[in-house]
Design a protein around this motif. Structure first.
Motif, PDB file in Angstrom:
ATOM      1  N   VAL A   1      50.489  58.511   0.572  1.00  0.00           N
ATOM      2  CA  VAL A   1      49.390  58.135  -0.314  1.00  0.00           C
ATOM      3  C   VAL A   1      49.972  57.625  -1.617  1.00  0.00           C
ATOM      4  N   ALA A   2      49.405  56.530  -2.114  1.00  0.00           N
ATOM      5  CA  ALA A   2      49.901  55.925  -3.353  1.00  0.00           C
ATOM      6  C   ALA A   2      48.836  56.015  -4.445  1.00  0.00           C
ATOM      7  N   ARG A   3      49.301  55.964  -5.698  1.00  0.00           N
ATOM      8  CA  ARG A   3      48.367  55.948  -6.816  1.00  0.00           C
ATOM      9  C   ARG A   3      47.501  54.689  -6.751  1.00  0.00           C
ATOM     10  N   SER A   4      46.239  54.851  -7.084  1.00  0.00           N
ATOM     11  CA  SER A   4      45.222  53.787  -7.089  1.00  0.00           C
ATOM     12  C   SER A   4      44.627  53.521  -5.706  1.00  0.00           C
ATOM     13  N   ASP A   5      45.127  54.169  -4.647  1.00  0.00           N
ATOM     14  CA  ASP A   5      44.472  54.052  -3.345  1.00  0.00           C
ATOM     15  C   ASP A   5      43.059  54.624  -3.437  1.00  0.00           C
ATOM     16  N   VAL A   6      42.117  53.944  -2.810  1.00  0.00           N
ATOM     17  CA  VAL A   6      40.753  54.460  -2.693  1.00  0.00           C
ATOM     18  C   VAL A   6      40.658  55.162  -1.347  1.00  0.00           C
ATOM     19  N   VAL A   7      40.462  56.477  -1.369  1.00  0.00           N
ATOM     20  CA  VAL A   7      40.553  57.275  -0.154  1.00  0.00           C
ATOM     21  C   VAL A   7      39.219  57.950   0.152  1.00  0.00           C
ATOM     22  N   VAL A   8      38.985  58.150   1.443  1.00  0.00           N
ATOM     23  CA  VAL A   8      37.867  58.965   1.925  1.00  0.00           C
ATOM     24  C   VAL A   8      38.446  60.309   2.334  1.00  0.00           C
ATOM     25  N   PHE A   9      37.805  61.385   1.934  1.00  0.00           N
ATOM     26  CA  PHE A   9      38.317  62.731   2.227  1.00  0.00           C
ATOM     27  C   PHE A   9      37.157  63.673   2.504  1.00  0.00           C
ATOM     28  N   ASP A  10      37.463  64.742   3.226  1.00  0.00           N
ATOM     29  CA  ASP A  10      36.459  65.763   3.506  1.00  0.00           C
ATOM     30  C   ASP A  10      36.080  66.492   2.226  1.00  0.00           C
ATOM     31  N   ARG A  11      34.830  66.876   2.154  1.00  0.00           N
ATOM     32  CA  ARG A  11      34.309  67.520   0.942  1.00  0.00           C
ATOM     33  C   ARG A  11      35.086  68.800   0.625  1.00  0.00           C
ATOM     34  N   PRO A  12      35.602  68.926  -0.606  1.00  0.00           N
ATOM     35  CA  PRO A  12      36.276  70.165  -1.016  1.00  0.00           C
ATOM     36  C   PRO A  12      35.263  71.305  -1.138  1.00  0.00           C
ATOM     37  N   PRO A  13      35.716  72.530  -1.098  1.00  0.00           N
ATOM     38  CA  PRO A  13      34.789  73.676  -1.160  1.00  0.00           C
ATOM     39  C   PRO A  13      33.932  73.708  -2.413  1.00  0.00           C
ATOM     40  N   LEU A  14      34.456  73.245  -3.549  1.00  0.00           N
ATOM     41  CA  LEU A  14      33.700  73.322  -4.805  1.00  0.00           C
ATOM     42  C   LEU A  14      32.847  72.091  -5.075  1.00  0.00           C
ATOM     43  N   ALA A  15      32.865  71.110  -4.169  1.00  0.00           N
ATOM     44  CA  ALA A  15      32.041  69.908  -4.347  1.00  0.00           C
ATOM     45  C   ALA A  15      30.619  70.161  -3.853  1.00  0.00           C
ATOM     46  N   PRO A  16      29.638  69.403  -4.376  1.00  0.00           N
ATOM     47  CA  PRO A  16      28.255  69.555  -3.904  1.00  0.00           C
ATOM     48  C   PRO A  16      28.166  69.326  -2.393  1.00  0.00           C
ATOM     49  N   PRO A  17      27.287  70.047  -1.697  1.00  0.00           N
ATOM     50  CA  PRO A  17      27.264  70.004  -0.227  1.00  0.00           C
ATOM     51  C   PRO A  17      26.462  68.844   0.372  1.00  0.00           C
ATOM     52  N   GLU A  18      25.999  67.887  -0.432  1.00  0.00           N
ATOM     53  CA  GLU A  18      25.144  66.827   0.105  1.00  0.00           C
ATOM     54  C   GLU A  18      25.877  65.934   1.115  1.00  0.00           C
ATOM     55  N   ASP A  19      27.135  65.692   0.888  1.00  0.00           N
ATOM     56  CA  ASP A  19      27.888  64.763   1.741  1.00  0.00           C
ATOM     57  C   ASP A  19      29.078  65.473   2.369  1.00  0.00           C
ATOM     58  N   LYS A  20      29.355  65.104   3.639  1.00  0.00           N
ATOM     59  CA  LYS A  20      30.496  65.684   4.336  1.00  0.00           C
ATOM     60  C   LYS A  20      31.809  65.059   3.893  1.00  0.00           C
ATOM     61  N   GLN A  21      31.765  63.775   3.526  1.00  0.00           N
ATOM     62  CA  GLN A  21      32.959  63.086   3.018  1.00  0.00           C
ATOM     63  C   GLN A  21      32.649  62.444   1.670  1.00  0.00           C
ATOM     64  N   LEU A  22      33.676  62.329   0.857  1.00  0.00           N
ATOM     65  CA  LEU A  22      33.575  61.683  -0.448  1.00  0.00           C
ATOM     66  C   LEU A  22      34.600  60.555  -0.516  1.00  0.00           C
ATOM     67  N   ILE A  23      34.388  59.652  -1.481  1.00  0.00           N
ATOM     68  CA  ILE A  23      35.324  58.549  -1.679  1.00  0.00           C
ATOM     69  C   ILE A  23      35.671  58.469  -3.159  1.00  0.00           C
ATOM     70  N   LYS A  24      36.961  58.502  -3.468  1.00  0.00           N
ATOM     71  CA  LYS A  24      37.445  58.452  -4.850  1.00  0.00           C
ATOM     72  C   LYS A  24      38.773  57.688  -4.882  1.00  0.00           C
ATOM     73  N   ARG A  25      39.275  57.503  -6.107  1.00  0.00           N
ATOM     74  CA  ARG A  25      40.554  56.834  -6.291  1.00  0.00           C
ATOM     75  C   ARG A  25      41.636  57.852  -6.631  1.00  0.00           C
ATOM     76  N   VAL A  26      42.811  57.697  -6.026  1.00  0.00           N
ATOM     77  CA  VAL A  26      43.931  58.604  -6.285  1.00  0.00           C
ATOM     78  C   VAL A  26      44.509  58.294  -7.664  1.00  0.00           C
ATOM     79  N   ILE A  27      44.586  59.314  -8.490  1.00  0.00           N
ATOM     80  CA  ILE A  27      45.107  59.161  -9.855  1.00  0.00           C
ATOM     81  C   ILE A  27      46.420  59.910 -10.031  1.00  0.00           C
TER      82      ILE A  27
END
Length: 241
Positions: free
Chosen positions: A128-154
């Motif tokens: 994984v490289a910095r600035s990659d836009v990745v899809v990942f499984d929802r972390p335990p502390l994230a809101p439960p609305e979505d099973k996967q989230l999409i963010k940018r690696v910082i």
């Protein structure tokens, strides 16, 4: 004299009998070469096999649906296996559920969100490289609305990530982030976080409206589904990421 005449007249009779016997023998020889139980049609020499009846002009051959159906089912099954294999191990597509990645990716509840193509294979052979836009499984502390989230690696493993003066810092170096939503006026302050091994610090491009690692913490390497590589829908947003 009479005896001599009888001897002279016997010659033609013997010759006629010989011709008859030869004709009979020839006829029997021809019948022996014919197929058993078959009668040669008129005009055909003995032993000639009978001709197959011809189909009347204009008659159509009755189609056999079984081979065609088998080929069609085989084709559909092959396509299904390929699609399932590609979706499970190679590529997948995800709709953007929110506006946390604006303006890079468009998403909202009452509009047509972007459909993103995700490469599941690249991280099996690379890191994984910095600035990659990745899809990942929802972390335990994230809101439960979505099973996967999409963010940018910082932040990468072992780095220290912090935010102040409207910028994100890796150690003491400020990141150049042209993808950040300009409407946010930069990034709000947050305390320094040391990224543990095997984890990543991720953030949304819409820094003023994103629940990310500033809220639910770092994400594990094993939770990453894949890297977003393109927007495939709608056509007006079609592009590589």
């Amino acid at each position: 004299m009479a005896k001599g005449e009888r001897s002279a007249g016997a010659g033609p009779d013997l010759d006629l009998q010989a011709r008859i016997r030869a004709r009979v023998a020839e006829r029997r020889s021809g019948l022996a070469t014919a197929a058993p139980g078959s009668t040669p049609p008129d005009g055909q020499p003995p032993g000639t096999p009978p001709e197959r009846p011809r189909r009347p002009a204009g008659a159509r051959r009755r189609p056999s649906w079984t081979p065609r159906l088998a080929r069609a089912l085989t084709f559909l099954l092959t396509v299904a296996v390929i699609v399932v294999t590609l979706r499970s191990f190679v590529v997948a597509s995800y709709y953007i559920p929110s506006g946390s990645m604006e303006p890079t990716l468009h998403g909202c509840q009452h509009c047509e969100p972007d459909l993103v193509v995700v490469d599941k294979l690249s991280y099996r052979f690379g890191s994984v490289a910095r600035s990659d836009v990745v899809v990942f499984d929802r972390p335990p502390l994230a809101p439960p609305e979505d099973k996967q989230l999409i963010k940018r690696v910082i932040g990468l493993p072992g780095e220290t990530v912090s935010g102040h003066d409207g910028k994100v810092f890796i150690g003491v170096r400020a990141l150049d982030e042209p993808y950040v939503n300009p409407a946010c006026g930069g990034t709000g302050d947050f305390a320094a976080v040391v990224v543990p091994a095997g984890t990543y610090f991720v953030m949304g491009d819409n820094r003023c409206d994103s629940l990310d690692s500033r809220v639910f913490g770092v994400i594990s390497d094993s939770s990453i589904v894949g890297r977003s590589v393109a927007v495939s829908w709608p056509f007006k947003h079609l592009r590589w990421l």
